[in-house]
Write an enzyme that holds these catalytic residues in place. Sequence first.
Site, short mmCIF file in Angstrom:
data_model
loop_
_atom_site.label_atom_id
_atom_site.label_comp_id
_atom_site.label_asym_id
_atom_site.label_seq_id
_atom_site.Cartn_x
_atom_site.Cartn_y
_atom_site.Cartn_z
CB THR A 136 -9.62 -54.00 28.91
OG1 THR A 136 -9.49 -54.76 30.13
CG2 THR A 136 -8.28 -53.92 28.22
CB CYS A 189 -11.25 -58.60 38.34
SG CYS A 189 -9.71 -57.66 38.41
CB ALA A 238 -21.98 -67.20 52.30
N GLY A 239 -21.73 -64.21 51.07
CA GLY A 239 -21.97 -62.79 51.25
C GLY A 239 -23.01 -62.27 50.29
CE LYS A 241 -12.08 -55.37 33.54
NZ LYS A 241 -11.20 -56.30 32.79
CG LEU A 297 -1.64 -57.78 40.53
CD1 LEU A 297 -1.20 -56.35 40.25
CD2 LEU A 297 -0.57 -58.53 41.31
NE ARG A 298 -5.33 -62.41 46.55
CZ ARG A 298 -5.05 -63.06 47.68
NH1 ARG A 298 -6.01 -63.72 48.31
NH2 ARG A 298 -3.83 -63.04 48.18
CG ASN A 325 -10.44 -63.06 37.22
OD1 ASN A 325 -9.76 -63.53 38.12
ND2 ASN A 325 -10.19 -61.88 36.71
CD GLU A 341 -4.33 -58.07 36.86
OE1 GLU A 341 -4.15 -58.40 38.04
OE2 GLU A 341 -5.46 -57.82 36.38
#
Length: 476
Positions: free
Chosen positions: A86, A263, A255-256, A266, A153-154, A211, A151
């Site tokens: 999707t 995911c 942190a980054g 979107k 899932l990572r 998310n 789902e």
Amino acid sequence: MKIAIVGTGYVGLVSGTCFAEWGNRVVCVDKDVGKIAQLRQGKMPIYEPGLEKLVVRNQAAGRLSFTTSLAEAMRGVDIVFIAVGTPPRPGHGDADLSFIYTAAKEIAYSLEGNAVVAVKSTVPVGTGDAVKKIIATVRPNGSFSVASNPEFLREGSAIDDFLFPDRVVIGVEDENARKAMLALYRPLAEANTPVVVGQRRSAELIKYASNAFLATKITFINELADLCEHVGTDVGELALGMGLDHRIGKAFLNAGPGYGGSCFPKDTLALLRTAQDHGVALRIVEETVAANEARKRKMALKVLDAVGGDVDGLTISVLGLTFKPDTDDMRDAPSVPLIETLQRFGAKIRAHDPVGMENAARVVENVALFNDPYECARDADAVVIVTEWESIRQLDLHRLKQVMRSANLIDLRNAFGRGVAQAAGFQVSSIGQPVPHQSSITSGDVLAFPYRKFRQRDPEPAAMMRAAQADIGREG
């Protein structure tokens, strides 16, 4: 149970394999003839630790098979899962549901008995209603149910996430679907995994909301990291102190350079579009999306600062390209806007990633790619750590410095301790840690002195804080 999985992408392949691991008979369907041929030979189209072993084992046991024939897969099926992509529609932000609708129509022609059609793809609220209407149009007198089973899932830990999840979410509108879905997930329920059964629309929204919340949490700690750099403290200490509060939790407080992947970017955009369609403002999510996109390109400015303000003609080595470790996924990876921005400033880019270089070659241009990280860093004016692969974290910093032209290390993942890197001879720029000229000043000194200085001069809080911030800049 007999299970059919429509779509052998990331979600479909992992889900089908794990359902087979529980003892179900699973047939995975895909229109891509080459992919199905590969899977039948035990070759994986994606990189996911542990997946190949499970696929091979369950194929050998006769519980897992692959086909391009939907009619074949649907024979005697109890539940058929829609697990197609999707992606966001270009220029719109909302989810492209054309693959969902096509799958639903094709499933309708082969549906038998009282089967359940479960949508596992991430979809906007109300998609299950649309799927039900599509199937009913083809089978007006047919008996079937439509469920939502999102789902969680990572990438990089998908097998464990499926077999040992935090929770299972099921959305149903009838007893037939409820019984079938609970029977399928009985192994997890018996292991005391929470199974949330609610309305179909609730299940669809839970996925997007989860998310969006995690994306917001990442963006929050990233912005606090910027504050830490200016007030002379360490974001690692901040995250530890926050994360030990069970109401907050320690996950997603690293942190980054910003979130990426298939995911979060979107799903946050799709959630915003759904809210807009219903006249609802999600301001926090809007700011999260904007702040994250700006941060990715802002990282290039951090590189510029580290090398003296100008990268024109310099060679920059980028270590780690995928959006996170243990995946080959380059979708919305922070490395891409970083590289593009540095190139516009005139830098020559060399790059390395343990598994993602084939995919990286499709999305970045004029970049020299190296299988060996030390060769990648040879004669570089700076090394930038973008993805904290374990193989990158274990690099010999002394050896790395020896092959470089200038010992500049910009660590966007805090993969190395600042002291360790400095001991190896590097000038270090990291995330959420005091910049060098602030390192001898405590956070209390930075905050308290200007505050006391302006307290008597201007009693109005906002004006006082503006003056204090200005003075902090001069004092720094």
